[in-house]
Motif scaffolding. Structure first.
Motif, PDB file in Angstrom:
ATOM      1  N   GLY A 124       0.520  -1.303  -0.021  1.00  0.00           N
ATOM      2  CA  GLY A 124       0.079  -0.062   0.044  1.00  0.00           C
ATOM      3  C   GLY A 124       0.941   1.286   0.068  1.00  0.00           C
ATOM      4  N   ILE A 148      -0.567   8.998   3.269  1.00  0.00           N
ATOM      5  CA  ILE A 148      -1.842   9.891   2.544  1.00  0.00           C
ATOM      6  C   ILE A 148      -2.006  11.173   3.224  1.00  0.00           C
ATOM      7  CG2 ILE A 148      -4.040   9.842   1.717  1.00  0.00           C
ATOM      8  CD1 ILE A 148      -3.843   6.766   1.417  1.00  0.00           C
ATOM      9  N   CYS A 173      -9.114   7.790   1.302  1.00  0.00           N
ATOM     10  CA  CYS A 173      -8.703   7.723   2.733  1.00  0.00           C
ATOM     11  C   CYS A 173      -8.781   9.052   3.147  1.00  0.00           C
ATOM     12  CB  CYS A 173      -7.549   6.936   2.940  1.00  0.00           C
ATOM     13  SG  CYS A 173      -7.618   5.138   2.416  1.00  0.00           S
ATOM     14  N   HIS A 197      -8.562  10.051  -6.623  1.00  0.00           N
ATOM     15  CA  HIS A 197      -8.247   8.688  -6.049  1.00  0.00           C
ATOM     16  C   HIS A 197      -6.938   8.237  -6.398  1.00  0.00           C
ATOM     17  CE1 HIS A 197      -7.929   4.038  -6.697  1.00  0.00           C
ATOM     18  NE2 HIS A 197      -8.671   4.381  -5.443  1.00  0.00           N
ATOM     19  N   CYS A 215      -3.112   2.399  -5.741  1.00  0.00           N
ATOM     20  CA  CYS A 215      -2.009   1.586  -5.404  1.00  0.00           C
ATOM     21  C   CYS A 215      -2.002   0.100  -5.783  1.00  0.00           C
ATOM     22  CB  CYS A 215      -2.213   1.239  -3.732  1.00  0.00           C
ATOM     23  SG  CYS A 215      -2.020   2.762  -2.692  1.00  0.00           S
ATOM     24  N   ASP A 250      -9.679   1.058   5.257  1.00  0.00           N
ATOM     25  CA  ASP A 250      -9.835   0.992   3.874  1.00  0.00           C
ATOM     26  C   ASP A 250      -9.779  -0.209   3.203  1.00  0.00           C
ATOM     27  OD1 ASP A 250      -9.485   1.590   1.090  1.00  0.00           O
ATOM     28  OD2 ASP A 250      -7.240   2.077   1.394  1.00  0.00           O
ATOM     29  N   ASP A 288     -10.586  -2.331  -0.506  1.00  0.00           N
ATOM     30  CA  ASP A 288     -10.333  -2.032  -2.007  1.00  0.00           C
ATOM     31  C   ASP A 288     -11.162  -3.441  -2.466  1.00  0.00           C
ATOM     32  OD1 ASP A 288      -9.350  -0.025  -1.343  1.00  0.00           O
ATOM     33  OD2 ASP A 288      -7.765  -0.275  -2.623  1.00  0.00           O
TER      34      ASP A 288
HETATM   35  N1  SME Z   1      -7.423   3.815  -2.534  1.00  0.00           N
HETATM   36  C1  SME Z   1      -6.848   4.671  -1.593  1.00  0.00           C
HETATM   37  C2  SME Z   1      -5.591   4.560  -1.373  1.00  0.00           C
HETATM   38  C3  SME Z   1      -5.019   3.757  -0.502  1.00  0.00           C
HETATM   39  S1  SME Z   1      -4.824   2.223  -1.408  1.00  0.00           S
HETATM   40  O1  SME Z   1      -5.865   1.952  -2.099  1.00  0.00           O
HETATM   41  C4  SME Z   1      -4.343   0.853  -0.268  1.00  0.00           C
HETATM   42  C5  SME Z   1      -7.290   6.097  -1.592  1.00  0.00           C
HETATM   43  O2  SME Z   1      -7.650   6.880  -2.539  1.00  0.00           O
HETATM   44  O3  SME Z   1      -7.768   6.714  -0.545  1.00  0.00           O
END
Ligand code: SME
Length: 164
Positions: free
Chosen positions: A76, A80, A87, A108, A111, A135, A137
């Protein structure tokens, strides 16, 4: 029994979350350690539903920065910023966010290119402070709905009840 990893894909979601929450609570009984709880929940949720990525981003600078915590899946993103991606949006607004199609979500963060939909749920401690987000996915579009939100919000209430 408590050591087993359940596969709950065959069940209706409400029943799957009911069983999963019982299992999580049984495994975490007597544990007062949020990182151990994050690791345990990641593993149990991930394998129960066969998700693509399941894990936690922890608040390391309140209001500013999330850093990856325990997770299951491919590697990951490490950090962020609040307000970035799904997230960061869930963290900044302190609300659950469901994204049916990640290509429709401006900013978005990709990852894993196989990710098509996701849900992010904020996590509060017992004092009402945001400590992390969960989180998840999925490789399919539209994988998450209100029942996932309800089931996951109930599960992460553990952090407000049981951790410092
Ligand atoms: N999709 C997430 C980022 C983290 S990863 O997918 C593990 C986002 O846009 O916050």
């Amino acid at each position: 029994m408590a050591e087993e990893t359940l596969d709950l894909r065959a069940l209706p979601k409400a029943e799957a979350y009911r069983q999963l929450e019982g299992h999580v609570r049984a495994v975490l009984h007597g544990v007062h350690d949020p990182i151990a709880a994050m690791a345990t929940m990641s593993a149990l949720i991930h394998h129960a539903f066969g998700h693509l990525w399941t894990g936690f981003y922890r608040v390391v600078e309140p209001g500013a920065l999330l850093r990856v915590g325990p997770y299951q899946g491919t590697v990951g993103c490490l950090e962020i910023a609040f307000g970035r991606g799904v997230c960061g949006t869930a963290a900044a607004e302190q609300r659950s966010v469901i994204v049916a199609d990640v290509s429709d979500f401006p900013g978005h963060i990709t990852c894993d290119a196989r990710s098509r939909s996701e849900i992010v749920v904020p996590i509060m401690n017992g004092r009402g402070a945001l400590i992390a987000v969960l989180d998840i996915d999925a490789a399919e579009p539209g994988a998450f709905d209100d029942e996932d939100q309800r089931g996951l919000e109930r599960m992460v209430a553990w952090f407000a009840e049981d951790s410092a």
